[in-house]
Design a protein around this motif. Sequence first.
Motif, PDB file in Angstrom:
ATOM      1  N   GLU A 203      46.809  41.945  49.584  1.00 35.18           N
ATOM      2  CA  GLU A 203      46.146  40.654  49.414  1.00 35.18           C
ATOM      3  C   GLU A 203      45.894  39.949  50.743  1.00 35.18           C
ATOM      4  N   ASN A 204      46.736  40.177  51.731  1.00 34.52           N
ATOM      5  CA  ASN A 204      46.542  39.529  53.033  1.00 34.52           C
ATOM      6  C   ASN A 204      45.379  40.136  53.805  1.00 34.52           C
ATOM      7  N   HIS A 205      45.116  41.399  53.579  1.00 35.27           N
ATOM      8  CA  HIS A 205      44.036  42.080  54.291  1.00 35.27           C
ATOM      9  C   HIS A 205      42.762  42.185  53.454  1.00 35.27           C
ATOM     10  N   ASP A 206      42.926  42.371  52.133  1.00 40.83           N
ATOM     11  CA  ASP A 206      41.782  42.634  51.262  1.00 40.83           C
ATOM     12  C   ASP A 206      41.280  41.410  50.503  1.00 40.83           C
ATOM     13  N   GLY A 207      42.078  40.325  50.441  1.00 38.79           N
ATOM     14  CA  GLY A 207      41.647  39.123  49.726  1.00 38.79           C
ATOM     15  C   GLY A 207      41.592  39.362  48.225  1.00 38.79           C
ATOM     16  N   GLY A 208      40.643  38.660  47.552  1.00 45.93           N
ATOM     17  CA  GLY A 208      40.370  38.924  46.153  1.00 45.93           C
ATOM     18  C   GLY A 208      41.407  38.445  45.160  1.00 45.93           C
ATOM     19  N   ASN A 209      42.317  37.553  45.566  1.00 39.72           N
ATOM     20  CA  ASN A 209      43.322  37.059  44.618  1.00 39.72           C
ATOM     21  C   ASN A 209      42.681  36.266  43.490  1.00 39.72           C
ATOM     22  N   LEU A 210      43.303  36.306  42.323  1.00 40.90           N
ATOM     23  CA  LEU A 210      42.999  35.362  41.249  1.00 40.90           C
ATOM     24  C   LEU A 210      43.819  34.116  41.525  1.00 40.90           C
ATOM     25  N   ARG A 211      43.164  32.998  41.764  1.00 43.43           N
ATOM     26  CA  ARG A 211      43.853  31.744  42.042  1.00 43.43           C
ATOM     27  C   ARG A 211      43.823  30.875  40.790  1.00 43.43           C
ATOM     28  N   THR A 212      44.984  30.502  40.299  1.00 44.38           N
ATOM     29  CA  THR A 212      45.074  29.655  39.113  1.00 44.38           C
ATOM     30  C   THR A 212      45.660  28.299  39.485  1.00 44.38           C
ATOM     31  N   TYR A 213      45.369  27.310  38.642  1.00 52.70           N
ATOM     32  CA  TYR A 213      45.822  25.933  38.875  1.00 52.70           C
ATOM     33  C   TYR A 213      46.677  25.503  37.690  1.00 52.70           C
TER      34      TYR A 213
END
Length: 381
Positions: A203-213
């Motif tokens: 995730e630190n190099h490739d990104g693309g996280n699902l960000r929830t609130y």
Amino acid sequence: MRCQILITVVMTISTQVSMMAALSILPESAINTIDRGGIAVIKDFMSPSDVSRLRADASTLYYDGQFTVDALAGYGKTASAKDKSSFDATKDRAVLPAYIPSQKKAGPFLSTTLGDVDARQKLTTTITALRSDLAKGLDRPGIDVLDYGNDNHEISFTRFGPGALLARHIDEHNEECKGRAGWSRPTRRSLSWLVYLNEDWDENHDGGNLRTYERKAESAFSVGSRHGDLQIGWLKSTADDPRERPVFLDGRRGNVSGKCALYIDSDDRERKVYLTKEFNSDPYLFLTSDFFVQNLLIQNHVLGKRFHYLEQPKSALTSYLGQDSGEQIKDVAPTGGTLVVFDSVTLPHEVMPTISRERWAASGWFHEKQQPEPTGGQIFL
């Protein structure tokens, strides 16, 4: 041909008799998390071999031209706005659907001749068991019904190209927040799910996280809907009332579409406690903000100042006022084999930009029957 997206699992006599039987594939903790408005994250839900096989199938079908680019991701919106001729489909979001609404026919995901049919059928069998667990655990029997219509349970492969993202949103809205088309479909989205299919994702190099609130404070009651009325906001927690309370929109007062009122559950959940007098959905639900509801719609100003929309209508005012302080960010890396499930109505989320890789997933929504269309007329200003 009737399109039933998920394979029907024959229920045994024991599961028919006892709704209290143990869940087959989900832990109870996941049910509790979803029920109170959070995101359930189950790592290693699928084996590495199954993930690899599905990813290979999705990749093959994508490069064979079977996917459809929807231009809903951030790249597509930006590129199309600047210059449609510069749009690069490989950098946007693409899907392999099980149903194509515009053509009213089954999509390539259900094909019995394309790609690795056995791998997709094994996936749908697993997702059917997941659906049954959720129906039982959350007391939402309607999501375990397949006879509402052709596309009532959505499932697809999804691919995000390098740089693609999805802006913050929620997956389902109250019928009255959709305008005149709000009552036009027999079902609505109830639960959202994804199974990630990526290999060695960083995730630190490739990104693309699902960000929830998620909410910082626990919800006092189950989220999503009540008596068919969908949730539209929250009453924030206070020192005297430390749990948040879901706020629901009754959008058919007197069986009239557009005649609305907001309510919460009583402490014993035996009755509705109305926060507002009746008001018309148009324009109040489309041109409003937390500030407007807090000060003009809700009669009790002590309760009014606690109100916050699940997702405020976008405007210069809401941008100026900023996001809700009652939220907290929870990121989920799209690691292969991880399952996520959350309420479609309640949880705001976004997909952070991928950086240099393709991002693969199987995803979908389980539907419930929508309320019947009001027969007492409609109010349009």
